[in-house]
Write an enzyme that holds these catalytic residues in place. Structure first.
Site, PDB file in Angstrom:
ATOM      1  N   HIS A  32      -7.390  -0.004   6.467  1.00  0.00           N
ATOM      2  CA  HIS A  32      -6.969  -1.394   6.666  1.00  0.00           C
ATOM      3  C   HIS A  32      -7.033  -1.818   8.133  1.00  0.00           C
ATOM      4  O   HIS A  32      -7.435  -2.948   8.435  1.00  0.00           O
ATOM      5  CB  HIS A  32      -5.568  -1.603   6.094  1.00  0.00           C
ATOM      6  CG  HIS A  32      -5.531  -1.609   4.597  1.00  0.00           C
ATOM      7  ND1 HIS A  32      -6.173  -2.560   3.848  1.00  0.00           N
ATOM      8  CD2 HIS A  32      -4.944  -0.755   3.712  1.00  0.00           C
ATOM      9  CE1 HIS A  32      -5.987  -2.310   2.555  1.00  0.00           C
ATOM     10  NE2 HIS A  32      -5.246  -1.223   2.447  1.00  0.00           N
ATOM     11  N   SER A  35       0.811  -1.221   0.000  1.00  0.00           N
ATOM     12  CA  SER A  35       0.000   0.000   0.000  1.00  0.00           C
ATOM     13  C   SER A  35       0.841   1.265   0.000  1.00  0.00           C
ATOM     14  O   SER A  35       1.944   1.297   0.554  1.00  0.00           O
ATOM     15  CB  SER A  35      -0.908   0.020   1.244  1.00  0.00           C
ATOM     16  OG  SER A  35      -1.775  -1.084   1.252  1.00  0.00           O
TER      17      SER A  35
END
Length: 432
Positions: free
Chosen positions: A358, A297
């Site tokens: 997340h 990410s």
């Protein structure tokens, strides 16, 4: 995935409502038409009236659209005095009749109007686009937020999980949808069709998207997945033109490297958590040998935070060096770890939006990589640093609960060590 395509076809036919008769000869203005749609006339001729209102809205100028939003916001508002009276009556006598009266009075008429507008073919997409127009006005017209709350309330019900259909996007997907995948990619730009093919065609690449039966050609959100032998630390290597593809049965890790929301009009309606969970379920069936589910990410807020730390007694020297591109990889990772684990908003949640997403899904901050993204965007937002978030399926529920209840940032010990390691107090000597 064949069963999902079949289900999507069934639902698409179920929601394929026929168009309304032409209403081009109705000369009433849009406000009168809205009142008619809410009246008994709307019960009889709702499809025709809704089609006419939608057509009239499309023809409005920017200022006229603002005036229309104010009409919905103010003229179709609740009667607060009546609601208070009915609430007091219900408090004294919680009968079903009093409850029904209170509920009806407490719902703004604009909600029912929007429901009735959602009748013609394509109306759902039109209302999603209408909210885009509304969002563009909220900064200058903050009182229109009342109307925005009603849009969010209705869109959340119309786009709930029961209506979403998961489809795998492959090289055989119709070109009209592939074009939109290219256009909507928000994390790692797709340069051309060759680049798209490298992300969809090899046996170690997957892409999944959620669709809604009322918008069958419009992806709502999609995720790109790489099947790898181990956890990667560089998007440059992961997307390299010269890499050797891996056979799917050889993969040990599934890497979510890009998640893109496609519809600005659905801002605030979250699909990401559902998407990841369902994709994990699909991959678990297709590739049962996969042991690890992880992301690669971006860290979109790192450089902005570093810019606020340049005069900090502890962080200043390292922050300056990272921003100048002169810091060694270890210092980049240490500063990124401090940002991810300790930089918070006023409400105590992590400052970084990707981290909030997340961790809210139950992942943990697993590893940090310097020099992982050399693209212009990667350098501009995080000086090339990236992070892995690990989805340990045995821990996600507990991590989610700890984050939701106590705002605990779950992280691997290695990342915790990076976040507390001593930073340099003086410039490093240049190499000879």
């Amino acid at each position: 995935m064949q069963r999902n395509r079949f289900l999507g076809d069934i639902l698409s036919q179920l929601f394929d409502r026929r168009g309304a008769p032409s209403a081009k000869y109705d000369k009433r203005d849009i406000y009168t038409l809205c009142q008619a749609l809410l009246s008994a006339e709307g019960e009889v001729s709702g499809l025709r009236l809704a089609s006419t209102i939608i057509a009239r809205y499309a023809a409005l100028s920017g200022d006229d659209k603002t005036a229309f939003f104010y009409y919905l916001n103010s003229k179709l508002e609740i009667d607060a005095t009546l609601v208070a009276t009915l609430a007091a009556q219900y408090a004294k006598d919680p009968s079903p009749d009093n409850f029904q009266s209170l509920c009806q009075a407490a719902e703004p008429k604009r909600q029912e109007l929007l429901r009735r507008l959602n009748q013609p073919v394509g109306a759902t997409a039109t209302l999603v686009a209408m909210r885009v127009d509304l969002l563009a006005r909220l900064r200058d017209h903050p009182d229109l937020k009342r109307l925005n709350y009603d849009f969010v309330h209705l869109l959340r019900s119309w786009f709930n999980r029961g209506f979403l259909v998961l489809q795998q996007i492959s090289w055989d997907t119709p070109a009209r949808i592939l074009d939109k995948i290219v256009a909507y990619e928000a994390v790692h730009e797709i340069d051309d069709w060759d680049d798209l093919r490298r992300r969809l065609y090899p046996p170690d690449r997957r892409c999944f998207a959620f669709f809604h039966p009322a918008m069958p050609d419009e992806p709502l959100i999609f995720v790109e997945v790489a099947l790898t032998a181990d956890i990667p630390g560089s998007i440059d290597a992961l997307l390299s033109e010269g890499r050797t593809p891996l056979e799917a049965h050889q993969a040990k890790a599934a890497v979510f490297y890009s998640i893109s929301n496609c519809q600005k009009g659905l801002t605030g309606i979250s699909f990401g958590n559902l998407l990841i969970k369902q994709v994990v379920a699909e991959l678990s069936l297709a590739c049962p040998q996969i042991e690890t589910y992880v992301t690669l990410s971006p860290i979109p807020g790192l450089n902005k935070w570093l810019a606020t730390q340049t005069d900090d007694p502890e962080h200043g020297l390292a922050a300056q060096a990272v921003l100048a591109g002169k810091a060694p990889a270890t210092d980049v990772k240490m500063m990124a770890a401090r940002y991810l684990l300790t930089a918070k908003r006023g409400d105590g949640l992590p400052r970084d939006p990707v981290t909030r997403f997340h961790l809210g899904n139950g992942a943990e901050v697993h590893d940090i990589h310097a020099g992982a993204d050399s693209s212009d965007n990667g350098m501009a937002q995080s000086c090339g640093a990236m992070v892995n978030y690990l989805y340990d399926l045995t821990q996600t529920e507990r991590n989610h609960e700890n984050f939701a209840m106590a705002k605990t940032v779950a992280s691997a010990r290695s990342v915790q060590s990076l976040s507390t390691a001593p930073l340099p107090t003086k410039p490093k000597e240049p190499h000879a």
